[in-house]
Design a protein around this motif. Sequence first.
Motif, short mmCIF file in Angstrom:
data_model
loop_
_atom_site.label_atom_id
_atom_site.label_comp_id
_atom_site.label_asym_id
_atom_site.label_seq_id
_atom_site.Cartn_x
_atom_site.Cartn_y
_atom_site.Cartn_z
N ARG A 304 0.90 -1.20 -0.02
CA ARG A 304 -0.01 -0.02 0.20
C ARG A 304 0.94 1.18 -0.06
NH1 ARG A 304 -4.93 -2.23 1.78
NH2 ARG A 304 -4.88 -4.27 2.81
N ASP A 305 2.23 1.02 -0.09
CA ASP A 305 3.01 2.16 0.08
C ASP A 305 4.05 2.10 -1.10
OD1 ASP A 305 4.66 0.10 0.80
OD2 ASP A 305 4.86 0.47 2.91
N GLY A 306 3.48 1.55 -2.13
CA GLY A 306 4.56 1.86 -3.66
C GLY A 306 5.67 0.92 -3.42
N GLY A 307 5.56 -0.48 -2.63
CA GLY A 307 6.77 -1.46 -2.79
C GLY A 307 7.58 -1.15 -1.59
N GLN A 308 7.49 -0.14 -0.39
CA GLN A 308 8.37 -0.21 0.56
C GLN A 308 8.05 -1.34 1.44
OE1 GLN A 308 9.00 3.83 2.09
NE2 GLN A 308 7.47 4.48 0.59
N SER A 309 6.91 -1.92 1.71
CA SER A 309 6.71 -2.77 2.19
C SER A 309 5.48 -3.83 1.81
CB SER A 309 6.26 -2.40 3.88
OG SER A 309 5.19 -1.52 3.80
N PHE A 310 5.47 -4.97 2.23
CA PHE A 310 4.34 -5.94 1.81
C PHE A 310 3.43 -6.59 3.03
CE2 PHE A 310 7.05 -5.22 -1.75
CZ PHE A 310 6.36 -5.33 -2.90
N GLU A 311 2.27 -6.85 2.54
CA GLU A 311 1.76 -7.77 3.70
C GLU A 311 1.28 -8.98 2.79
OE1 GLU A 311 -2.10 -5.88 4.06
OE2 GLU A 311 -1.10 -3.56 4.51
N ILE A 312 1.52 -10.11 3.55
CA ILE A 312 1.20 -11.45 3.13
C ILE A 312 -0.16 -12.03 3.74
CG2 ILE A 312 2.12 -13.80 3.00
CD1 ILE A 312 3.59 -11.75 1.24
N HIS A 313 -0.96 -12.36 2.51
CA HIS A 313 -2.25 -13.00 2.93
C HIS A 313 -2.23 -14.42 2.16
CE1 HIS A 313 -4.19 -9.18 4.17
NE2 HIS A 313 -2.94 -8.72 3.49
#
Length: 348
Positions: A304-313
């Motif tokens: 949600r921040d342009g590739g700075q961090s990721f959430e895994i589902h």
Amino acid sequence: MGVFFGRYVRNGPKGQGGNVFKGIKAAQPLRTVSSALVLLAAMMMLVTGRAAAEEMQPAATGRNVAKALLLDAARAGERIVAVGERGIVLYSDDEGASWSQGQVPLDTTLTSVAFADERRGWATGHDAAILATQDGGENWEVQLWEPDLDIPLLDVSFQSPTSGFAVGGRGNLFRTQDGGATWTNQVLLTRDEFDSHLFGIGQAPSGSYFLASEQGVLYRSDDGGTNWVQLDSPYHGSFFGVTFAPEGRVIAFAMLGHVAVSDDNGETWQMVPTGTDKSFMSATVTSAGNIVLAGLDGVVAITRDGGQSFEIHGQPSRRKFSRLLPTRDGAWLAFGEAGVKRITLDVK
């Protein structure tokens, strides 16, 4: 670096003097990669010594097409069009509630689909196949089919109804500037003269084109695809695609959960941890600018921040996803094993 090896022009049906191909090396069996990448194996036809098809056969039909392996999907205006094994093309006008089958004259596996507008689209597949539609995916015609090349084409991109690219095995990059009436083939070689498989192509907000390839190889073209330079990559495994954040960041996604990002148009890269070791097969940018990566074993990565961090589902079914598309009612369609599945993701 880009190396021009030959030119292919198709002006008429094969066998009627319409096909001319010069300068490319003889077909060779494709190299194999990890057998764990099931969807990739389906896309690449990773079988050595595969015999080339001898004649065109129409796509498979019947009740089981709804459960076919689907490898890509795209929007054609309000319509959703999906492609997959045995030449199957499905389209839906009700956000995936029901599906109809398109008429396809070729039964080769189709790996990618893209539309320039709501009616004009292209699909790529095994046997160097490129198909085109003028009616939003209902009927298709063959623009290119060269089984003797023994390569799959794995991604297609059109920036307008006339200008597009199709990329695939052993560095083959086909380009058209007349809507597919003719296709020119460039074969890209790495700095060490290795013809790496090309898995994905995309155009950045800067106007540059990027190519994702195996063995950590990334390319960029700043002149519309005429010339390509190999970039310095931070990762030595296969990149399966590239996508772009709204502000211009380049995001290259790869096997085993790896993601590399660049804020200077590919000059330098940094790795971003994702929290998974599942390979990413495709990316979808939402209308709100969020990016959703489809991974193996039902893994979905959201930034949600342009590739700075990721959430895994994760999805309970652990199906292998090849493409994710949002619907108008806020749900998502997951394409891959056993056709299409409707899933819920908390992202807009």
